[in-house]
Design an enzyme around this catalytic site. Structure first.
Site, PDB file in Angstrom:
ATOM      1  N   ASP A  24       0.804  -1.223   0.000  1.00 22.47           N
ATOM      2  CA  ASP A  24       0.000   0.000   0.000  1.00 22.47           C
ATOM      3  C   ASP A  24       0.836   1.272   0.000  1.00 22.47           C
ATOM      4  O   ASP A  24       0.300   2.361  -0.185  1.00 22.47           O
ATOM      5  CB  ASP A  24      -0.971   0.008   1.183  1.00 22.47           C
ATOM      6  CG  ASP A  24      -0.262   0.030   2.533  1.00 22.47           C
ATOM      7  OD1 ASP A  24       0.921  -0.353   2.598  1.00 22.47           O
ATOM      8  OD2 ASP A  24      -0.901   0.417   3.537  1.00 22.47           O
ATOM      9  N   TYR A  65      10.145   4.303   2.176  1.00 16.59           N
ATOM     10  CA  TYR A  65      11.243   3.403   2.533  1.00 16.59           C
ATOM     11  C   TYR A  65      12.591   3.884   2.007  1.00 16.59           C
ATOM     12  O   TYR A  65      13.635   3.394   2.442  1.00 16.59           O
ATOM     13  CB  TYR A  65      10.952   1.984   2.035  1.00 16.59           C
ATOM     14  CG  TYR A  65       9.969   1.256   2.911  1.00 16.59           C
ATOM     15  CD1 TYR A  65      10.401   0.422   3.938  1.00 16.59           C
ATOM     16  CD2 TYR A  65       8.599   1.411   2.734  1.00 16.59           C
ATOM     17  CE1 TYR A  65       9.503  -0.239   4.754  1.00 16.59           C
ATOM     18  CE2 TYR A  65       7.683   0.756   3.543  1.00 16.59           C
ATOM     19  CZ  TYR A  65       8.145  -0.068   4.554  1.00 16.59           C
ATOM     20  OH  TYR A  65       7.244  -0.716   5.368  1.00 16.59           O
TER      21      TYR A  65
END
Length: 465
Positions: A166, A247
């Site tokens: 997601d 990330y």
């Protein structure tokens, strides 16, 4: 449609159930089967589902089982979200790296390689059982590291497997909202995104024929209004000319992330492990209070997500704490794959513009590699939409990490210890043959099944999970 969730005792299963009985997904699934190797976890999750407040749609029949071969026949769709070794395994994934002075993160860097090495054999076993018992079923893979796991499954299932996450789709939606152009549900027209799972960039955000991204990147106040815009300072983002997936904080701010993690009282894995050790036994006996108990734990868990990247005392946005990421993507993919209408989603799938063709959707990366990018999803599968070629620095990083992913998949599917050692050494967050050897030895000590894998004793006859 019968939906089987492999990893049915997982913490996020109630979110899937809630979405299945409400809104546009109501009625799509007629039977839900939960499979897990741990009957106590199944009992706890089932208690949460039974105590969940009634939604606008009818309640969905739920069956739980610890027998995978018995559960698969008659299944139309499989969701897989397994964690071999449980949360205790996650602790070791993180701490072996952290104890060597490296980033200790579940899916990024050394921890992600370890997690993939342990998980891929179980997932390949699941895929082979699907071929045998429900050959027409599709697999939507939640199991992390999602890109590597999906790449390992493509040779078994072909276009009947896609990987989901997601974070990329959430980045697009939040950026569009901050730029004042909310995207219609199910369309990514005008959106440019290229990358691998947990390693991608939003490079175009068009509305009405105009790219809104340059203006967003030049606006400090707008960037400060959403999660990814706060992870990096505005001059950095303006110079980059793109919005990185969250990330990428671990790459662009590696030392800061590592120092913050080292200073934390416990790792993220330890926090979740301790929470679940206390929570699951209580859920099974909580009766009508089980859902409220689970939901409070879910919110607490969401508050701790990527805490190392936020200034002390700051919290995630309320919309992010509400939940509803993975399951929305998975159910939207399931709906389109089942023939209920096309949709556009960012998914993990082969980098090929046409089935069997060698023309890459992301130029510069192999056409047969699994990448993360916008796709048109129909009953025929997920067809990648063409993207621009990544700039040279991003392409170098993508190629390097893709090499690591493919070495990891080779190690996990063939028992090639040398490939595992090379994967650790090649990863940009390790970049050391000496550290690679110490990492692999540390993970072998923590997970004896790795040594068994090098001896040719795979998970082929082992339960999934």
């Amino acid at each position: 449609m019968r939906l089987l969730i492999a990893g049915g005792g997982g913490f996020r299963v109630p979110l899937i159930y809630r979405a299945l009985v409400s809104g546009r997904f109501a009625g799509l699934v007629t039977e839900l089967v939960l499979y897990d190797v741990d009957p106590a976890r199944l009992a706890a999750v089932t208690a949460v589902l039974h105590s969940m407040p009634a939604g606008p749609g009818p309640r969905l029949p739920v069956r739980s089982t610890t027998d995978l071969a018995h559960a698969l026949p008659g299944t139309d769709m499989v969701f897989a979200a397994i964690r071999p070794g449980g949360t205790a395994g996650r602790i070791a994934d993180e701490k072996v790296a952290q104890d060597l002075g490296l980033l200790g993160q579940e899916t990024t860097g050394a921890g992600g390689i370890s997690y993939a090495l342990r998980t891929i054999p179980h997932m390949v076993h699941l895929a082979r059982l699907m071929v045998r018992h429900c050959p027409g079923a599709r697999l939507i893979n939640f199991t992390n590291p999602a890109g590597m796991v999906t790449e390992a499954l493509v040779p078994v299932l072909g276009n009947r497997v896609v990987g989901i996450c997601d974070s990329a789709g959430a980045l697009v939606q939040r950026a569009a909202h901050a730029a004042g152009a909310d995207l219609p549900e199910g369309t990514l027209d005008g959106v440019g995104y290229f990358g691998l799972n947990h390693l991608g960039w939003l490079y175009r955000l068009e509305s009405g024929g105009r790219d809104l991204l340059p203006g967003l990147l030049a606006d400090p106040a707008a960037l400060a209004s959403f999660e990814e815009g706060r992870l990096f300072d505005q001059p950095f983002l303006a110079g980059l000319g793109m919005l990185p997936n969250e990330y990428l904080y671990y790459y662009y701010r590696r030392d800061a992330a590592r120092r913050t993690m080292q200073a934390m009282r416990q790792t993220r894995g330890e926090s979740i492990h301790n929470q679940q050790l206390d929570l699951y036994p209580r859920l099974a006996g909580a009766g009508t209070d089980a859902f409220q108990l689970w939901d409070a734990a879910r919110r607490s868990r969401e508050e701790g997500y990527l805490a190392e990247a936020r200034p002390e005392g700051t919290q995630r946005d309320e919309d992010d704490l509400a939940g509803g990421g993975y399951e929305r993507v998975a159910l939207a993919a399931m709906r389109a794959l089942s023939g209920a209408g096309a949709t556009q989603l960012i998914l993990n799938t082969r980098n090929s513009l046409n089935p069997g063709a060698q023309e890459p959707a992301i130029p510069g990366l192999p056409a047969d590699a699994v990448v993360e990018l916008p796709c048109m999803v129909t009953a025929d599968g997920a067809l990648p939409l063409p993207q621009q070629s990544p700039p040279a620095p991003q392409l170098r990083l993508l190629r390097q990490v893709k090499d690591v992913e493919r070495l990891t998949v080779r190690a996990a599917t063939t028992g090639d210890r040398g490939a595992a050692l090379a994967a650790f050494a090649r990863h940009p967050l390790v970049d050391s043959e000496d550290l690679a050897g110490r990492l692999l030895s540390g993970y072998e000590e923590a997970f004896p099944e790795l040594r068994a894998m090098w001896r040719g004793e795979t998970a082929a006859a082992a339960p999934v999970g």
